[in-house]
Design an enzyme around this catalytic site. Structure first.
Site, PDB file in Angstrom:
ATOM      1  CB  SER A   8       2.760 -10.971   4.377  1.00 48.85           C
ATOM      2  OG  SER A   8       1.456 -11.518   4.269  1.00 48.85           O
ATOM      3  CG  HIS A  33       2.879  -9.175   0.315  1.00 44.52           C
ATOM      4  ND1 HIS A  33       3.269  -9.176  -1.016  1.00 44.52           N
ATOM      5  CD2 HIS A  33       2.254 -10.363   0.510  1.00 44.52           C
ATOM      6  CE1 HIS A  33       2.916 -10.313  -1.580  1.00 44.52           C
ATOM      7  NE2 HIS A  33       2.290 -11.059  -0.682  1.00 44.52           N
ATOM      8  CG  ASP A  35      -0.658 -12.475   1.105  1.00 43.16           C
ATOM      9  OD1 ASP A  35      -0.138 -12.596  -0.009  1.00 43.16           O
ATOM     10  OD2 ASP A  35      -0.011 -12.426   2.165  1.00 43.16           O
ATOM     11  CG  MET A  37      -5.546 -15.668  -0.085  1.00 40.76           C
ATOM     12  SD  MET A  37      -4.981 -16.843   1.155  1.00 40.76           S
ATOM     13  CE  MET A  37      -3.300 -16.283   1.420  1.00 40.76           C
ATOM     14  CG  HIS A  66       0.291 -12.363  -3.760  1.00 38.61           C
ATOM     15  ND1 HIS A  66       0.904 -13.244  -2.892  1.00 38.61           N
ATOM     16  CD2 HIS A  66       0.056 -13.080  -4.898  1.00 38.61           C
ATOM     17  CE1 HIS A  66       1.031 -14.427  -3.468  1.00 38.61           C
ATOM     18  NE2 HIS A  66       0.512 -14.357  -4.683  1.00 38.61           N
ATOM     19  CG  MET A  68      -2.483 -15.885  -3.950  1.00 42.18           C
ATOM     20  SD  MET A  68      -1.886 -16.068  -2.264  1.00 42.18           S
ATOM     21  CE  MET A  68      -2.095 -14.383  -1.694  1.00 42.18           C
ATOM     22  CG  MET A 137       3.820 -18.002  -4.956  1.00 40.86           C
ATOM     23  SD  MET A 137       3.545 -16.742  -3.688  1.00 40.86           S
ATOM     24  CE  MET A 137       3.272 -17.725  -2.213  1.00 40.86           C
ATOM     25  CG  ASP A 175       4.604 -14.223  -0.646  1.00 41.97           C
ATOM     26  OD1 ASP A 175       4.685 -14.435   0.577  1.00 41.97           O
ATOM     27  OD2 ASP A 175       3.547 -13.888  -1.222  1.00 41.97           O
TER      28      ASP A 175
HETATM   29  C1  DX5 Z   1       0.959 -17.131   1.201  1.00 38.46           C
HETATM   30  C2  DX5 Z   1       1.040 -15.616   1.085  1.00 38.46           C
HETATM   31  C3  DX5 Z   1       2.185 -15.042   1.802  1.00 38.46           C
HETATM   32  C4  DX5 Z   1       2.170 -15.266   3.282  1.00 38.46           C
HETATM   33  C5  DX5 Z   1       3.579 -15.277   3.766  1.00 38.46           C
HETATM   34  O1  DX5 Z   1      -0.064 -17.588   0.409  1.00 38.46           O
HETATM   35  O2  DX5 Z   1       1.148 -15.238  -0.285  1.00 38.46           O
HETATM   36  O3  DX5 Z   1       2.330 -13.656   1.513  1.00 38.46           O
HETATM   37  O4  DX5 Z   1       1.468 -14.288   3.997  1.00 38.46           O
HETATM   38  O5  DX5 Z   1       3.564 -15.598   5.118  1.00 38.46           O
HETATM   39  P1  DX5 Z   1       4.830 -16.277   5.780  1.00 38.46           P
HETATM   40  O6  DX5 Z   1       5.944 -15.286   5.718  1.00 38.46           O
HETATM   41  O7  DX5 Z   1       4.374 -16.553   7.167  1.00 38.46           O
HETATM   42  O8  DX5 Z   1       5.144 -17.528   4.994  1.00 38.46           O
HETATM   43 ZN    ZN Z   2       1.685 -13.080  -0.754  1.00 38.34          ZN
END
Ligand code: DX5
Ligand code: ZN
Length: 227
Positions: A8, A33, A35, A37, A66, A68, A137, A175
């Protein structure tokens, strides 16, 4: 597929994303990956399609995006055009999940559905036969570096059972809070796409950390297939 490692990029240095991607790939990353947001669905803001486009120009492995965000339907096309190979959407924000999953597939992108820790599996029962992957999650989304929620292991097993009942071999992605200590347990539970951020990028040597995590995950797959 045996098991895929998806570093990630959220935990990397955003001023040097290309270097982080290259290090992860040298360490054997199978996916990157990403993320996304929006500050609404989760209390953090990260990146959009333009950053995905730039990453696509340098990445040699597929990008796993991903989302969010509160209104994923508005942005699916933009992320597909930017180069996403996989897009996952949260069931908590989608009253018309069937339509969204098929819209993603219609763009030639693999479609995943995501369950927050408190979201029951029944939320995906009617779509389980249609999805390309399910993301469980194991932290509440929004930030890297949080602690793995132990209940997630049983949830992975239950999602696997649901997919099997639906005759869908789609992999389960996990994740949040994954590291060398717990990766074996989540793989044994049935996870086959392993996301990890801080356990890889908050180390002095992300390439080596990626390689070590992959070795541990592959070892756990062999152990569970001979059990
Ligand atoms: C959290 C993200 C994850 C995050 C994981 O909201 O969806 O992908 O980056 O990071 P670690 O492995 O540090 O929990
Ligand atoms: Zn993620």
């Amino acid at each position: 597929m045996s098991v895929l490692i998806a570093p990630s990029i959220l935990s990397a240095d955003f001023a040097a994303l290309g270097d982080a991607i290259a290090a992860a790939e040298r360490g054997g990353a199978d996916l990157i990956h990403v993320d996304v947001m929006d500050g609404h669905f989760v209390p953090n803001i990260t990146m959009g399609p333009q950053v995905v486009h730039s990453m696509k120009l340098v990445a040699t492995v597929p990008l796993d995006v991903h989302l969010m965000i509160s209104d994923p339907d508005r942005f699916i096309e933009a992320f597909a055009e930017a180069g996403a190979a996989m897009i996952s959407v949260h069931v908590e924000v989608l009253p018309h999940l069937h339509r969204t999953v098929h819209a993603i597939k219609g763009l030639g992108v693999k479609a995943g559905v995501v369950l927050n820790p408190s979201t029951p599996i029944v939320a995906i029962e009617q779509i389980a036969g249609d999805v390309d992957f399910v993301l469980v999650m194991s932290v509440n989304p929004g930030f890297g570096g949080q602690t793995f929620i132990p209940r997630s292991e049983a949830k992975v097993q239950d999602v696997r059972a649901l997919l099997d009942r639906s005759n869908n071999p789609a992999p389960i992605e996990i994740d949040g809070g994954i590291d060398l200590q717990n990766v074996g347990r989540v793989v044994a539970a049935g996870a086959r796409i392993i996301v990890a951020g801080s356990a890889l990028f908050h180390t002095p040597d992300p390439e080596r950390a990626t390689r070590d995590l992959k070795t541990a995950a592959l070892g756990a797959v062999s152990a569970s297939s001979t059990r």
